[in-house]
Design a protein around this motif. Structure first.
Motif: not given
Length: 332
Positions: A224, A227, A9, A293
């Motif tokens: 999403i 991000k 991440q 994600c």
């Protein structure tokens, strides 16, 4: 793909490109085969359709120009009118055929790249023959997701055009009316990028999870979050490069500034290869973004379960189920 799930991440803008390069380098032979069999033909079809469309449309414009200067009812007028009808028919038949072939190859390429990366991620043995046996089955799921995305984007475009027309009718094309129209178009572009980014992520979800179509789009919409900024930035960069390749092709090949026939051929080959490389890395990056994600939302992916579901049971592709891809939140 050797990073821990809770580390993925934190990949930044440049790290995503570096990670994508590493993934492709890890399986050079298979990705080369995928590129040669699927992605290069996909690139060739896209660029070739630009050249052929230009040739057909140039003939149409020429004949329309001639027709406008000939008296109606004459034999010459009727003859050119018939030619125009044939040219328009050929033009639209060509467009339809192009769209079908392009869509099939695009979805097959997406299936192959995403499936391959999933196998690399799970350290699962993979061969090009195995990929080719699985891809046609995964393709069907991607088609449903694409059709839903197409319908959403189509409705979005119709709604935007309707609002824009009504706005210009009420406010006029000058002053505040023009400012509002420009603002509306900027909002439209932002929405277009958002929908496209979600669709790209939904494509990966459709391959690796048991959801597809509208469910995959809804799942991607949730994934999403957090991000979106970096995903949109990467999308814009890749599309800027894409536009650059297309513009270069149109200048050196379509318009004929490549230095004669031989020069144009070499430029055509160059741009086909550049576009193929861009498509390969674009598909790889969207898969990496999926993993990012999942990590960001603390959705642990059990590698052994993923490997099991990537197997070809009794000749049938079995997608990863949600309970395996979203087992539990892990500590960070």
């Amino acid at each position: 793909m050797d990073k821990e799930q809770d580390e993925i991440q934190f990949l930044g803008f440049l790290d995503i490109f570096k990670e994508s390069l590493g993934v492709v380098s890890a399986m050079k032979k298979i990705f080369f085969q995928i590129t040669v069999v699927m992605i290069i033909p996909l690139s060739f079809i896209y660029l070739a359709h630009i050249e052929i469309s230009d040739i057909i449309f140039t003939d149409i414009l020429r004949d329309e120009y001639i027709l406008d200067r000939i008296q109606e009812g004459t034999q010459t007028y009727d003859k050119i009118s018939d030619v125009l009808t044939s040219e328009w028919t050929a033009f639209w038949f060509f467009k339809i055929a192009y769209f079908i072939f392009f869509l099939v190859l695009a979805l097959l390429s997406t299936s192959a790249v995403v499936y391959t990366i999933a196998c690399i991620y799970t350290s699962k043995e993979i061969s090009f023959k195995k990929i080719m046996s699985v891809v046609p089955k995964v393709w069907k799921r991607l088609m449903v997701t694409f059709l839903w995305s197409f319908l959403i984007l189509f409705a979005y475009n119709i709604l935007t055009i309707t609002i824009l027309i009504l706005w210009l009718i009420m406010m006029g094309p000058r002053g505040f009316g023009l400012f509002g129209a420009v603002l509306l178009m900027l909002m439209y572009m932002a929405g277009f990028v958002y929908i496209t980014v979600i669709y790209h992520l939904a494509s990966v979800v459709s391959v690796l999870e048991d959801v597809h179509g509208l469910d995959a789009i809804i799942k991607s919409k949730g994934l999403i979050k957090g991000k979106l900024g970096i995903s949109a930035l990467i999308f814009l960069l890749l599309n800027t490069i894409f536009i650059g390749i297309q513009t270069g092709f149109e200048y050196f090949v379509v318009l004929g500034y490549g230095g004669g026939f031989t020069g144009s051929v070499w430029y055509a080959i160059l741009f086909v290869l550049l576009l193929a490389i861009l498509m390969l890395y674009g598909l790889t990056i969207q898969t990496i973004i999926y993993l990012i994600c999942k990590s960001y939302h603390h959705e642990n992916i059990d590698k052994s379960s993923l490997a099991d579901h990537l197997e070809d049971y009794d000749g049938e592709y079995v997608p990863l189920k949600s309970k395996d891809v979203q087992l539990e939140a892990f500590d960070v």
